[in-house]
Enzyme design. Structure first.
Site, PDB file in Angstrom:
ATOM      1  N   SER A  57       0.554  -1.515   0.128  1.00 45.20           N
ATOM      2  CA  SER A  57       0.057   0.178  -0.136  1.00 45.20           C
ATOM      3  C   SER A  57       1.141   1.332  -0.128  1.00 45.20           C
ATOM      4  CB  SER A  57      -0.432   0.031   1.257  1.00 45.20           C
ATOM      5  OG  SER A  57      -0.294   0.577   2.327  1.00 45.20           O
ATOM      6  N   LYS A  64       1.770   3.709   7.023  1.00 46.02           N
ATOM      7  CA  LYS A  64       1.021   4.912   5.867  1.00 46.02           C
ATOM      8  C   LYS A  64       1.488   6.221   6.335  1.00 46.02           C
ATOM      9  CE  LYS A  64      -2.098   1.329   5.319  1.00 46.02           C
ATOM     10  NZ  LYS A  64      -2.750   0.600   3.769  1.00 46.02           N
TER      11      LYS A  64
END
Length: 251
Positions: free
Chosen positions: A50, A91
Site C-alpha cells: 500500500s 501509512k
C-alpha cells in the site's frame, strides 16, 4: 674488546600503538552506534504494497520511536489502531488536527485546507489522489488525530475506507509508535525524504532522526576495527618489521 649493540627502531611500536587505538575507537563507534540505534529505532518489515512505490512490500525499514505529538504532515508512520483491525500498519500522514483533507482539487490533486498538493512519491500507476472508492471526499480531522493515506492509492485501505466512522477516518496520535526514517533493504532505499509540498504548509515537516549519523558511525567503526586488526599481517607481508641494525663498538 669489541661487541655489538642493537639499535632499536620505534616505528614498529608506534604502528602497533596506532593500530590498537584504531581498534579501540572503532569498537566504541561500532558498538555505540548499535546501542544508540537499538534504543532509538525499531526495525519493521512493510507488510503490504500500500505504500509503493516509496516502500515496497517486504522492505526492511528503521522507524524512530517517537511520541504521536511529534508527528507532522508528510511523515510515514507505524501505528496500531483497534478500530482498524489492531494490526501494525504503515501509512503517510496527510492531515493533522483541524485540517480539512479533500479530493480532488486542481488537476485531480489532493487538497489540505484548500491547497492542492504535489505528490511525486505516488509514482505512475499509483491511482492518483482519488484511488479506491470513494473517489471524491472531504474530511475534517479532529484535534489530536491524523488522517492517513497509502502512497498506492489504488490498493491502500486507509482513512478513505473509514470515512463513515465518527472520526471521519482519522486515528488518534496516541496510536503512532514510530516514524519511518530509512529503508535498509533493498540497499538502494536510503533515507526517507520529507515531501516539499507539506513543508510549505503551516507547521512544516518533521526533522529527520539521527539514523544517518548512526549508520555512518557503525560503518566507520567497522572500518577502523578491520584496519587496526590488519596492521600486523600487513606489516609482516611488507617487511614492516625492520631487522635490527648492528654496529660495532670498541672497548
Amino acid at each position: 674488546m669489541s661487541g655489538t649493540t642493537k639499535k632499536r627502531d620505534g616505528h614498529g611500536r608506534l604502528g602497533s600503538a596506532l593500530s590498537g587505538l584504531a581498534v579501540a575507537v572503532g569498537c566504541l563507534l561500532f558498538l555505540g552506534g548499535f546501542v544508540a540505534g537499538a534504543l532509538l529505532y525499531q526495525p519493521y518489515t512493510v507488510p503490504t504494497g500500500s505504500m509503493a512505490p516509496t516502500l515496497a512490500v517486504g522492505s526492511k525499514v528503521l522507524a524512530q520511536r517517537i511520541d504521536g505529538d511529534e508527528v507532522r504532515r508528510g511523515d510515514i508512520v507505524v501505528f496500531k489502531d483497534p478500530l482498524w483491525g489492531d494490526a501494525t500498519m504503515v501509512k503517510r500522514v496527510v492531515g493533522i488536527g483541524g485540517d480539512t483533507v479533500a479530493c480532488c482539487g486542481t488537476g485531480g490533486r489532493l487538497t489540505v485546507n484548500g491547497t492542492p498538493l504535489d505528490e511525486p512519491y505516488l509514482g505512475t500507476g499509483a491511482g492518483g489522489p482519488g484511488g479506491v472508492v470513494p473517489e471524491e471526499f472531504s474530511a475534517t480531522v479532529p484535534e489530536g488525530s491524523l488522517f492517513l493515506l497509502g502512497d498506492d492509492r489504488t490498493t491502500s485501505l486507509d482513512s478513505r475506507s473509514h470515512l463513515e466512522d465518527t472520526a471521519q477516518g482519522s486515528v488518534p496520535r496516541s496510536t503512532v509508535v514510530a516514524r519511518v526514517d530509512s529503508v535498509v533493504w533493498p540497499l538502494d532505499g536510503g533515507l526517507v525524504d520529507r515531501p516539499a509540498a507539506f513543508a510549505a504548509l503551516p507547521g512544516g515537516v518533521s526533522t529527520p532522526g539521527p539514523v544517518g549519523l548512526l549508520l555512518t558511525a557503525i560503518a566507520a567503526g567497522a572500518f577502523l576495527i578491520l584496519a587496526g586488526a590488519a596492521h600486523g599481517p600487513v606489516a609482516k607481508l611488507l617487511g614492516g618489521r625492520a631487522k635490527p641494525v648492528r654496529e660495532k663498538v670498541k672497548a
